[in-house]
Motif scaffolding. Structure first.
Motif, mmCIF file in Angstrom:
data_model
loop_
_atom_site.group_PDB
_atom_site.id
_atom_site.type_symbol
_atom_site.label_atom_id
_atom_site.label_comp_id
_atom_site.label_asym_id
_atom_site.label_seq_id
_atom_site.Cartn_x
_atom_site.Cartn_y
_atom_site.Cartn_z
ATOM 1 N N GLU A 295 5.883 3.762 -3.671
ATOM 2 C CA GLU A 295 5.209 2.386 -3.785
ATOM 3 C C GLU A 295 6.274 1.315 -3.309
ATOM 4 O OE1 GLU A 295 2.104 1.633 -6.738
ATOM 5 O OE2 GLU A 295 3.752 0.535 -7.666
ATOM 6 N N ILE A 296 5.975 0.264 -2.459
ATOM 7 C CA ILE A 296 6.708 -0.764 -2.350
ATOM 8 C C ILE A 296 6.040 -1.969 -3.046
ATOM 9 C CG2 ILE A 296 7.317 -2.282 -0.381
ATOM 10 C CD1 ILE A 296 6.822 0.077 1.389
ATOM 11 N N ASN A 297 7.035 -2.792 -3.873
ATOM 12 C CA ASN A 297 6.524 -3.823 -4.680
ATOM 13 C C ASN A 297 6.868 -4.932 -3.662
ATOM 14 O OD1 ASN A 297 5.888 -2.412 -6.939
ATOM 15 N ND2 ASN A 297 8.074 -2.131 -7.127
ATOM 16 N N LEU A 298 5.985 -5.771 -3.552
ATOM 17 C CA LEU A 298 5.811 -6.954 -2.698
ATOM 18 C C LEU A 298 5.514 -8.223 -3.822
ATOM 19 C CD1 LEU A 298 3.617 -5.818 0.309
ATOM 20 C CD2 LEU A 298 6.337 -5.956 0.165
ATOM 21 N N ILE A 299 5.794 -9.530 -3.360
ATOM 22 C CA ILE A 299 5.427 -10.575 -3.913
ATOM 23 C C ILE A 299 3.812 -10.768 -4.264
ATOM 24 C CG2 ILE A 299 5.377 -13.159 -3.979
ATOM 25 C CD1 ILE A 299 7.638 -12.985 -2.385
ATOM 26 N N ARG A 300 3.127 -10.260 -3.433
ATOM 27 C CA ARG A 300 1.626 -10.382 -3.435
ATOM 28 C C ARG A 300 1.064 -9.206 -4.085
ATOM 29 N NH1 ARG A 300 -1.418 -8.134 -0.180
ATOM 30 N NH2 ARG A 300 -3.004 -9.968 -0.259
ATOM 31 N N GLY A 301 1.645 -8.331 -4.357
ATOM 32 C CA GLY A 301 1.514 -7.009 -5.160
ATOM 33 C C GLY A 301 1.867 -5.942 -4.517
ATOM 34 N N SER A 302 1.728 -4.710 -5.223
ATOM 35 C CA SER A 302 2.272 -3.560 -4.524
ATOM 36 C C SER A 302 1.520 -2.936 -3.859
ATOM 37 C CB SER A 302 3.070 -2.733 -5.803
ATOM 38 O OG SER A 302 2.149 -2.873 -6.820
ATOM 39 N N VAL A 303 2.225 -1.991 -2.717
ATOM 40 C CA VAL A 303 1.448 -1.463 -1.779
ATOM 41 C C VAL A 303 1.917 0.003 -1.663
ATOM 42 C CG1 VAL A 303 1.157 -1.140 0.876
ATOM 43 C CG2 VAL A 303 1.171 -3.360 -0.290
ATOM 44 N N GLY A 304 1.065 0.738 -1.735
ATOM 45 C CA GLY A 304 1.551 2.321 -1.695
ATOM 46 C C GLY A 304 0.987 3.100 -2.866
ATOM 47 N N PRO A 305 1.462 4.282 -3.190
ATOM 48 C CA PRO A 305 2.420 4.866 -2.248
ATOM 49 C C PRO A 305 2.036 5.591 -0.904
ATOM 50 C CG PRO A 305 1.662 6.420 -4.262
ATOM 51 C CD PRO A 305 0.866 5.031 -4.245
ATOM 52 N N PHE A 306 2.563 5.656 -0.127
ATOM 53 C CA PHE A 306 2.335 6.148 1.324
ATOM 54 C C PHE A 306 2.300 7.669 1.121
ATOM 55 C CE2 PHE A 306 3.715 2.099 1.914
ATOM 56 C CZ PHE A 306 2.909 1.474 2.687
ATOM 57 N N LEU A 307 1.157 8.188 1.534
ATOM 58 C CA LEU A 307 1.121 9.731 1.441
ATOM 59 C C LEU A 307 0.438 10.044 3.047
ATOM 60 C CD1 LEU A 307 -0.128 10.280 -1.883
ATOM 61 C CD2 LEU A 307 2.075 10.595 -1.166
ATOM 62 N N PRO A 308 1.160 11.039 3.780
ATOM 63 C CA PRO A 308 0.593 11.311 4.890
ATOM 64 C C PRO A 308 -1.096 11.776 4.805
ATOM 65 C CG PRO A 308 2.442 12.743 4.417
ATOM 66 C CD PRO A 308 2.223 11.872 3.253
ATOM 67 N N LEU A 309 -1.547 10.907 5.746
ATOM 68 C CA LEU A 309 -3.215 11.334 6.136
ATOM 69 C C LEU A 309 -3.961 10.757 4.905
ATOM 70 C CD1 LEU A 309 -3.737 14.747 7.308
ATOM 71 C CD2 LEU A 309 -3.521 12.589 8.432
ATOM 72 N N VAL A 310 -3.309 10.041 3.980
ATOM 73 C CA VAL A 310 -4.440 9.599 2.938
ATOM 74 C C VAL A 310 -4.580 7.933 3.216
ATOM 75 C CG1 VAL A 310 -4.604 8.706 0.430
ATOM 76 C CG2 VAL A 310 -3.602 10.918 1.217
ATOM 77 N N PRO A 311 -5.805 7.591 3.570
ATOM 78 C CA PRO A 311 -5.996 6.047 4.197
ATOM 79 C C PRO A 311 -5.484 5.096 2.818
ATOM 80 C CG PRO A 311 -7.743 7.402 4.725
ATOM 81 C CD PRO A 311 -7.025 8.417 3.749
ATOM 82 N N LEU A 312 -4.730 4.102 3.219
ATOM 83 C CA LEU A 312 -4.556 2.953 2.067
ATOM 84 C C LEU A 312 -4.883 1.731 2.704
ATOM 85 C CD1 LEU A 312 -0.805 2.915 0.853
ATOM 86 C CD2 LEU A 312 -1.483 3.641 3.127
ATOM 87 N N GLN A 313 -4.757 0.663 1.739
ATOM 88 C CA GLN A 313 -5.005 -0.688 2.259
ATOM 89 C C GLN A 313 -3.544 -1.235 2.313
ATOM 90 O OE1 GLN A 313 -7.935 -3.083 1.781
ATOM 91 N NE2 GLN A 313 -9.176 -1.402 2.653
ATOM 92 N N VAL A 314 -3.060 -2.135 3.188
ATOM 93 C CA VAL A 314 -1.913 -2.710 3.437
ATOM 94 C C VAL A 314 -2.216 -3.943 4.184
ATOM 95 C CG1 VAL A 314 -0.487 -0.567 3.581
ATOM 96 C CG2 VAL A 314 -1.040 -1.823 5.691
ATOM 97 N N PRO A 315 -1.258 -4.829 3.869
ATOM 98 C CA PRO A 315 -1.467 -6.092 4.789
ATOM 99 C C PRO A 315 -1.270 -6.013 6.105
ATOM 100 C CG PRO A 315 0.228 -6.536 2.917
ATOM 101 C CD PRO A 315 -0.120 -5.009 2.949
ATOM 102 N N ILE A 316 -1.972 -6.708 6.917
ATOM 103 C CA ILE A 316 -1.851 -6.572 8.328
ATOM 104 C C ILE A 316 -0.551 -6.467 9.060
ATOM 105 C CG2 ILE A 316 -2.892 -7.499 10.578
ATOM 106 C CD1 ILE A 316 -5.441 -7.724 9.263
ATOM 107 N N TRP A 317 0.314 -7.589 8.438
ATOM 108 C CA TRP A 317 1.627 -7.477 8.876
ATOM 109 C C TRP A 317 2.393 -6.145 8.847
ATOM 110 C CZ3 TRP A 317 5.400 -6.769 5.598
ATOM 111 C CH2 TRP A 317 5.341 -6.949 4.134
ATOM 112 N N MET A 318 2.196 -5.743 7.599
ATOM 113 C CA MET A 318 2.878 -4.333 7.463
ATOM 114 C C MET A 318 2.190 -3.170 8.360
ATOM 115 S SD MET A 318 3.119 -2.398 4.062
ATOM 116 C CE MET A 318 4.341 -3.261 3.268
#
Lengths: 177, 873
Positions: free
Chosen positions: A25-48
């Motif tokens: 998981e990556i912790n960002l100011i606006r909330g954390s993103v992840g964890p990233f796993l191959p082939l598992v769709p997840l929501q991320v900010p568009i800039w990322m």
């Protein structure tokens, strides 16, 4: 607020991507993103998402509002109604352009959607222009316009401000009868 | 008004027919679908057939469909599997008529052909002379007559055996095609009065069969529209007439009294009598709809049939007439010979007709690799597993890894080798070719830079059927029913023999699981067996595979925790569970097809994860396809499935499903966590049964609980006013539990030195207990995160070994190879757990006591929580 700022703000919207790597998981100011796993769709900010896509670390999942059918439906509704129709997203035009520029291959019928989007944009701009014209001509004190997207507001803001100012100045110059 | 039901989405000619036993009726329409309706239950099965279907007939286990592909397609009934088509024409088939085993085909290219479905000779009889597309056919098998109506304006009557024209009547309106014809002219034989009824404009003309002269005419003056069809009832007392404007009349056969007039928006274009209930018929309209009509009330009226006597007389004359015809026909024998010579019997037809003979055993399913798509596709998946996917384009094979940081994708030229099966593991890629017999193994993670790849060729005509890669072995299944085991570097180890042709195989670490055809199955069914090998520990177990009726295997493999699962085409997903005697117990887990139909999709199963009491499948969702496409790259969804219990929509069944999942799929080493979850689930079930006043059930649920949960249950019961239930639980269960636990303690004490824990239990203070709770919570926090992927384990390992560094620039390929080893350990550990449960339980009970103490102190708190709990439901 100019268009660049709108663009900047729009990139804070979320989009789902399919990563091809793993990362905690990556912790960002606006909330954390992840964890990233191959082939598992997840929501991320568009800039990322853009950053990941450009380094070939993910695929975009085509958002529901950017499918051929939904855009076609939007265009149809826009054509039928006199007034503006609500858009699925306040940044719909900017986002569609960003996504298409970065990940055209992930959007089925991308080229056709681009054309439809262009049509929709032209249609809405024409509506906007004509409604401004009506406002100026009728001399009303205010006009209420709903469902405008951020870019459209940006586009007309400067023009409307200066032109209304001119009108006011001219009206002041003309002596009252 | 006809009460019509919509069936086909595109309006146009819609055909309908019943099976011989009346259990099903089928419709086909211009949208290219065949709908199979079960007469009693109204269950519908859709078979996608072609772009358009014009007509259909069903014969025992086969459906014959005339489609826009200019051929007579054959589908199996009732499942709709595609079989080789029976015959090709230059234009679509427009009319079909089935009489026992004789199939008559009329086409738009002016042909009329007869085939005998029971005959292996594959001969087609031609009935020539038509000069336009054929509108309809009707056969009178007793008399060996065939009547055809044709767009050239003629009605022709043929003799089936002699293949000659008996009579040609120029009656109906000419047209240039079926679409433009004024009426469909579906004629029928009056088998009681020996007459042929022909719809001509708005009249029905009846021709006697002796000299083929008009005997009488039916006409309803009030209707000017043309008549589409006439059909006699099976009992022969009435007939049905359908007009082009949508009217339908039920008319007495002899008196021409109109019993009933129905009307509908669209013309009735096809009509079939129910073979069981002879008073009911079903008709279909030009709008793709169908309707059931009951005529029993009109049949009950006594109708004087003086024609019975007449029949005899007519028949006698008929015979005379036939003799005359025979004479006539003997002259035309030469012509007949000529038509026979015309018949070209293609090879595919021989194959098709061999399938038609029901006496032969069922076709055995071909071998397949799980998750591979159809081998008839130009570009297809050879494999999709947790590590990556192998795709095969026309002349290239590409191996792409889901985690690109693990390895970049590999492309192999496939022009000469023609690899058709493959497997991928964390250290190697195996490819095999059934055509060239070449086996290739690529060790892409090998440290030996000289040995990255080796190949081997099969000998003595052994064909490679399947390959699979285990943790440290490679297994190749061949057409000679051998399983050849090799090491990853190519050392040949042993050759295992199978008792039948292989269906599929899969491997997981050191386990190899093979499914093969065993013996001849029940009539029209396959029989399969499995072999489960533990290669390192040298275990070999076999058994037969339970299958639902008339189904095929569509997926088999190991779940992420190493359990054997298999999926049938009917959607049933089953598991082989190791029971205490180390035998395999087959259990039905879920019905994937039903779950998919809830979301109107189709699931393409990729893998199963069953950790921590959860049951999730990884699937590709398909809409209107049977296989996933390569472009765009499919999206994997992870779906949690409920068990296949009855009434799964109710809360009761859902809780039961959760509880069962917990029992079936928990391998966690964290016994505390598991116990808590189990307690929670049981208490929920208990509360639900209390709320719905099912005290007996609540009591039964209590019997599954341990002492801590029992205390809570008693509290809940007293709180919610179930005093008798609470009393019964305390009286019977709590005492019993205590006794049991004490006994266990005694046993333990006698066998081993007393554990230090029980001493603490009595003198523990609240503050320390809180701390303990805290510490256990922090411990539990690590694995309690939502489990989504088998890669999780790796992620956890990464977390602990490398200090977390969130910067993007720090990405490095870091797959932990030791994962495999680690997971093998867990399996062995679980066995140990079973042995040590008694000890653990005892520890729990002591823990439990501590918690009870706490709970009494925080009594209010807990009660509140419990009540909230109940309210939340």
């Amino acid at each position: 607020m100019d268009i660049d700022e709108v663009q900047y703000l729009s990139e804070n919207e979320l989009i789902s991507v399919v990563p091809n790597f793993k990362h905690p998981e990556i912790n960002l100011i606006r909330g954390s993103v992840g964890p990233f796993l191959p082939l598992v769709p997840l929501q991320v900010p568009i800039w990322m998402a853009i950053h990941l896509k450009e380094s070939h670390r993910c695929r975009f999942v085509c958002p529901e509002w950017l499918t051929f059918d939904s855009v076609q439906e939007l265009l149809r509704q826009e054509q039928q109604q006199e007034t503006f129709t609500p858009m699925p997203n306040p940044y719909v035009f900017i986002l569609s352009q960003t996504i298409m520029n970065v990940a055209l291959e992930d959007i089925p019928n991308g080229d056709q959607i681009r054309l439809l989007m262009k049509d929709l944009w032209d249609l809405r701009l024409a509506k906007l222009r004509s409604s401004i014209g009506n406002l100026a001509r009728s001399g009303a004190l205010y006009a209420k316009v709903t469902h405008l997207t951020q870019v459209e507001i940006c586009l007309i803001r400067n023009f409307l401000k200066t032109s209304l100012k001119h009108i006011a100045q001219l009206q002041d110059a003309v002596p009252d009868e | 008004m006809l009460s019509v039901v919509s069936a086909h989405s595109i309006a146009g000619l819609t055909d309908i027919c019943y099976t011989k036993d009346g259990s099903h009726f089928l419709t086909c329409g211009q949208d290219g679908d065949i709908h199979v309706f079960e007469t009693k239950s109204d269950q519908v099965e859709h078979i996608r057939c072609a772009d358009q279907c014009h007509c259909l007939a069903v014969h025992e286990y086969h459906v014959f469909v005339g489609t826009n592909r200019n051929e007579l397609e054959v589908r199996s009934f009732p499942h709709g599997d595609s079989l080789p088509s029976l015959v090709h024409f230059t234009q679509p088939v427009s009319a079909l008529c089935l009489s026992n085993s004789l199939l008559f085909i009329g086409t738009r290219d002016f042909k009329c052909v007869m085939m005998n479905l029971n005959d292996d000779s594959n001969k087609m009889k031609h009935f020539d002379g038509h000069q336009a597309p054929i509108l309809s056919l009707n056969v009178y098998e007793d008399k060996r007559w065939l009547a055809t109506s044709c767009c050239d304006g003629s009605i022709r009557i043929f003799n089936i055996d002699k293949q000659n024209l008996i009579k040609q009547l120029n009656l109906i309106q000419k047209s240039n095609d079926i679409e433009t014809a004024a009426s469909l002219v579906k004629l029928d034989w009056d088998k009681k009065d020996q007459m042929l009824a022909i719809p001509v404009k708005n009249t029905i003309q009846f021709f006697e069969t002796e000299k083929w002269t008009r005997k009488k005419t039916y006409e309803n003056d009030s209707i000017d529209e043309a008549i589409n069809l006439i059909r006699y009832s099976p009992c022969g007392t009435l007939f049905i007439v359908a007009y082009v404007n949508g009217q339908l009349a039920i008319i007495n056969r002899s008196t021409f009294d109109i019993y009933m007039n129905y009307s509908s928006k669209d013309a009735v274009c096809s009509l079939a009598w129910n073979p069981i209930e002879s008073t009911r018929f079903t008709c279909s309209t030009m709008a793709g709809e169908y309707a059931h009509v009951d005529v029993s009330e009109y049949l009950s009226k006594p109708t004087s049939t003086p024609s019975d006597k007449l029949d005899l007389g007519v028949e006698e004359e008929e015979e005379d007439e036939e003799e005359v015809v025979d004479e006539l026909e003997s002259n035309s024998n030469d012509v007949e010979m000529a038509t026979d010579d015309k018949e070209v019997i293609p090879k595919w037809f021989e194959r098709a007709s061999s399938m038609l003979t029901e006496t032969k055993p069922i076709e055995l399913q071909e071998s397949f690799q799980s998750t591979s798509t159809s081998k008839y596709l130009e570009s297809r998946f050879l494999l999709w597993n947790n590590i990556g996917a192998i795709t095969c384009y026309s002349e290239q094979i590409q191996i792409s890894f889901h985690d690109v940081s693990y390895h970049h994708s590999i492309t192999i030229d496939n022009k000469t080798d023609k690899y058709s099966v493959g497997d991928l593991s964390l250290s190697a890629i195996a490819l095999g070719s059934s055509q060239t017999g070449k086996l290739c193994c690529i060790l892409y993670q090998s440290w030996d830079s000289n040995m990255k790849e080796w190949t081997m060729n099969t000998e003595n005509n052994e064909k490679i059927e399947l390959v699979t890669l285990g943790g440290d072995f490679l297994a190749v299944a061949t057409s000679q029913r051998f399983i050849r085991l090799m090491s990853l570097s190519g050392i040949q180890q042993r050759i295992i023999r199978l008792r039948g042709p292989i269906v599929s195989m899969s491997s997981y670490q050191n386990h190899l699981w093979i499914i093969h055809h065993s013996t001849q199955g029940l009539p029209k069914e396959q029989a399969m067996s499995y072999v489960l090998l533990d290669i390192d520990n040298d275990h070999y177990s076999t058994g037969s595979l339970p299958l639902t009726p008339k189904t095929k295997l569509s997926w088999m493999g190991f779940s992420d925790s190493g359990k054997c699962y298999y999926l049938e085409k009917s959607g049933h997903l089953s598991m082989l569970r190791h029971n205490k005697g180390n035998q395999l117990e087959p259990l039905l887990i879920s019905n994937l097809k039903q779950e998919a139909e809830k979301n109107t999709t189709n699931y393409w199963l990729l893998g199963i994860s069953d950790f921590d009491g959860k049951f999730q499948v990884r699937v590709i969702e398909l809409r209107g396809q049977s296989f996933p496409d390569l472009v765009p790259w499919p999206l994997v969804s992870i779906i949690s499935l409920p068990l296949a219990l009855y009434q799964i929509d109710t809360e009761k069944s859902q809780l039961e499903s959760d509880y069962l999942k917990m029992k079936l799929f928990t391998h966690s080493t964290d016994e505390d966590d598991f116990c808590n979850n189990e307690r929670q689930c049981l208490i929920k079930m208990f509360a639900l049964s209390c709320k719905s006043n099912r005290e007996y059930r609540a009591f039964e649920i209590c019997q599954l609980m341990d002492s801590i949960a029992l205390q809570l249950a008693v509290k809940y019961a007293t709180k919610s006013g179930k005093i008798t239930l609470a009393q019964k639980i305390t009286d019977e269960l709590i005492e019993q539990k205590k006794e049991q636990e004490e006994k266990q303690k005694e046993i333990q004490r006698s066998s081993s030195p007393p554990p230090p824990l029980p001493l603490l239990s009595s003198s523990i203070t609240i503050s320390s207990s809180f701390e303990e709770v805290k510490s256990t919570r922090t411990k539990a926090a690590l694995p309690s995160g939502p489990f989504t992927n088998p890669f999780r384990k790796k992620a956890v390992v990464n977390d602990t070994t490398t200090p977390t560094n969130d910067e993007f620039s720090q990405w490095k390929p870091s797959i932990n190879k030791s994962r495999l080893v680690a997971t093998t350990k867990t399996t062995t550990q679980s066995e140990i757990h079973i042995e040590s449960t008694t000890e653990n339980e005892e520890m729990n009970s002591t823990n439990g006591k501590r918690k009870v103490d706490e709970s009494e102190d925080n009594g209010k708190n807990k009660r509140n929580r419990l009540q909230q709990f109940a309210c939340n439901q």
